[in-house]
Design an enzyme around this catalytic site. Structure first.
Site, PDB file in Angstrom:
ATOM      1  N   ASP A  90       0.819  -1.208   0.000  1.00  0.00           N
ATOM      2  CA  ASP A  90       0.000   0.000   0.000  1.00  0.00           C
ATOM      3  C   ASP A  90       0.851   1.254   0.000  1.00  0.00           C
ATOM      4  O   ASP A  90       2.026   1.238   0.374  1.00  0.00           O
ATOM      5  CB  ASP A  90      -0.953   0.009   1.189  1.00  0.00           C
ATOM      6  CG  ASP A  90      -0.242   0.090   2.532  1.00  0.00           C
ATOM      7  OD1 ASP A  90       0.754  -0.639   2.718  1.00  0.00           O
ATOM      8  OD2 ASP A  90      -0.667   0.872   3.400  1.00  0.00           O
ATOM      9  N   ASP A 131       7.812   4.203  -1.252  1.00  0.00           N
ATOM     10  CA  ASP A 131       7.411   3.673   0.043  1.00  0.00           C
ATOM     11  C   ASP A 131       6.091   2.924  -0.153  1.00  0.00           C
ATOM     12  O   ASP A 131       5.028   3.519  -0.091  1.00  0.00           O
ATOM     13  CB  ASP A 131       7.241   4.817   1.039  1.00  0.00           C
ATOM     14  CG  ASP A 131       6.875   4.368   2.429  1.00  0.00           C
ATOM     15  OD1 ASP A 131       6.929   3.152   2.694  1.00  0.00           O
ATOM     16  OD2 ASP A 131       6.511   5.229   3.254  1.00  0.00           O
ATOM     17  N   GLU A 176       0.135  -1.279   5.612  1.00  0.00           N
ATOM     18  CA  GLU A 176       1.165  -0.847   6.557  1.00  0.00           C
ATOM     19  C   GLU A 176       1.042   0.632   6.871  1.00  0.00           C
ATOM     20  O   GLU A 176       1.260   1.065   8.002  1.00  0.00           O
ATOM     21  CB  GLU A 176       2.557  -1.155   5.985  1.00  0.00           C
ATOM     22  CG  GLU A 176       3.714  -0.935   6.956  1.00  0.00           C
ATOM     23  CD  GLU A 176       4.287   0.467   6.958  1.00  0.00           C
ATOM     24  OE1 GLU A 176       5.148   0.772   7.797  1.00  0.00           O
ATOM     25  OE2 GLU A 176       3.876   1.298   6.097  1.00  0.00           O
TER      26      GLU A 176
END
EC number: 3.4.11.4
Length: 408
Positions: A81, A142, A176
């Site tokens: 995610d 990320d 996360e």
């Protein structure tokens, strides 16, 4: 063999933004779209025992080399995610080749410029090739960079039988970014002795200390009435929210803190005179200071309710994760071997406290010691996010070197 940045550019085309307001797992079904793509890719690479469970967790195994079956079972973990802080849809990534050190115009129309005077770390990458956005979305390094680096490592290991290794376990998690990445992680299915999340920042980062973290959700119940006849009757929920915020220490704010300094961050505030809501994240590396911050929220809520009436403020505080340090110290070989791997590749290890959290923090408390390794990216969660291709390539080399060390 697919290059790591080529993988990464495919992954950022998937919108995998997680949704903190959803109760489902994954919180956004679109995360599974990337999961299905990864399953196909893992199969084509030759990774075995691949599956995505009903909650969107992806697992796979690289069996040990002959004679290495009893070596430590290492896991490498990343999350699928992206942060809900900024859109991850329609990411328009491009490569700035041979970066010169000058400002990079991300979006001329909106005058969005990635400049070294604003981000001094850009100066470290003169001559490198930088992947950037068009300034309208985040990039997604990320943690899609971590996924690309893990799968590139996997492809190298499978295609290079001369590299001896023990059992390698791979896992990619949903959610996360909203603190739920480990909620439904199946450690029995993973079956690993130790792990590394590949979810850090700049080249060389190695992290085994992270924030203790909590979320504070506040509902403020006001009372609206026509302002012409409001005296003694109106309770303005927005103004009460502002008053609540003013009761918190002004300098325990992310804009004024660094290193081991904690904070309370007002992330969302909205509503009307009748009803308002506030969302805070509370962070501190020190558990005592962390608990003190939470107590201050409770004291502020009590004061407001005494002043304006019971249930004016409804406060809920939920712990998200805790500092993994105490779970890593008994297995400090994880840090020593990662340092050794970097040094053998002429990369300077940067051991820094995480001013955030990773799945590894939760997993460490669940029984899988799991420090965090760099991906190479900068400026996560925002439009100025970028990642040097050369840093991604070095991350792959570090992962391979760690695998080699544990097979010695």
């Amino acid at each position: 063999m697919t290059k790591v940045h080529e993988r990464f550019l495919k992954y950022v085309a998937f919108d995998t933004e997680s949704d903190p307001d959803s109760e489902s797992c994954p919180s956004s079904e679109k995360q599974k779209d990337l999961g299905y793509h990864l399953l196909d890719e893992m199969k084509s690479i030759g990774i075995q025992q691949i599956e995505m469970d009903a909650n969107g967790y992806v697992y796979g195994v690289i069996p040990a080399s002959d004679g290495c079956e009893t070596y430590p079972k290492l896991a490498f973990i990343a999350h699928m995610d992206t942060s809900p802080d900024l859109s991850g849809a329609n990411v328009k990534a491009r490569i700035v080749k041979n970066y010169t050190g000058e400002p990079i115009v991300l979006n001329a129309e909106k005058n969005i410029i990635l400049a070294p005077e604003d981000f001094e770390h850009l100066g470290q990458y003169v001559g490198d090739d930088l992947i950037v956005t068009d300034g309208t979305t985040l990039l997604g390094a990320d943690n899609k960079a971590g996924i690309a680096e893990i799968l590139t490592m996997a492809e190298v290991l499978i295609q290079s039988p001369d590299i001896k290794h023990g059992p390698i376990k791979i896992a990619f998690t949903p959610d996360e970014e909203i603190g739920r990445g480990a909620d439904r992680f199946d450690l029995n299915k993973l079956d690993a002795d130790f792990g590394y999340t590949v979810d850090g920042g700049e080249l060389g980062e190695l992290e085994y200390e992270n924030f203790n973290a909590a979320t504070a959700k506040i509902k403020i119940n006001g009372s609206n009435i026509h302002p012409g006849s409001a005296k003694g009757k109106m309770k303005n929920a927005l103004l009460i929210g502002m008053e609540f915020h003013q009761m918190l220490p002004a300098f325990e704010n992310p804009a004024y803190t660094e290193a081991y300094e904690g904070f309370s961050h007002l992330n969302d505030f909205g509503g009307s005179v009748e009803e308002a809501s506030m969302l805070y994240i509370i962070r501190d590396h020190d558990l005592e200071l962390f608990n003190r911050k939470k107590s201050l929220f409770e004291s502020a809520a009590t004061f407001i309710n005494q002043k304006y009436g019971a249930n004016t403020v409804e406060l809920g505080i939920t712990d998200s994760y805790f500092n993994m340090k105490e779970k890593i110290l008994p297995h400090f070989h994880l840090i020593e071997n990662a340092q050794k791997a970097m040094e053998q590749l002429n990369i300077k290890p940067l051991i820094v406290p995480v001013r955030g959290g990773t799945d590894g923090a939760r997993l460490s408390y669940m029984g899988l010691p799991c420090p965090n390794l760099f991906t190479g990216g900068h400026n996560f969660h925002g439009k100025y996010e970028y990642i040097p291709i050369q840093s991604m390539e070095k991350a792959v080399s570090v992962l391979i070197e760690i695998v080699k060390i544990y097979a010695q």
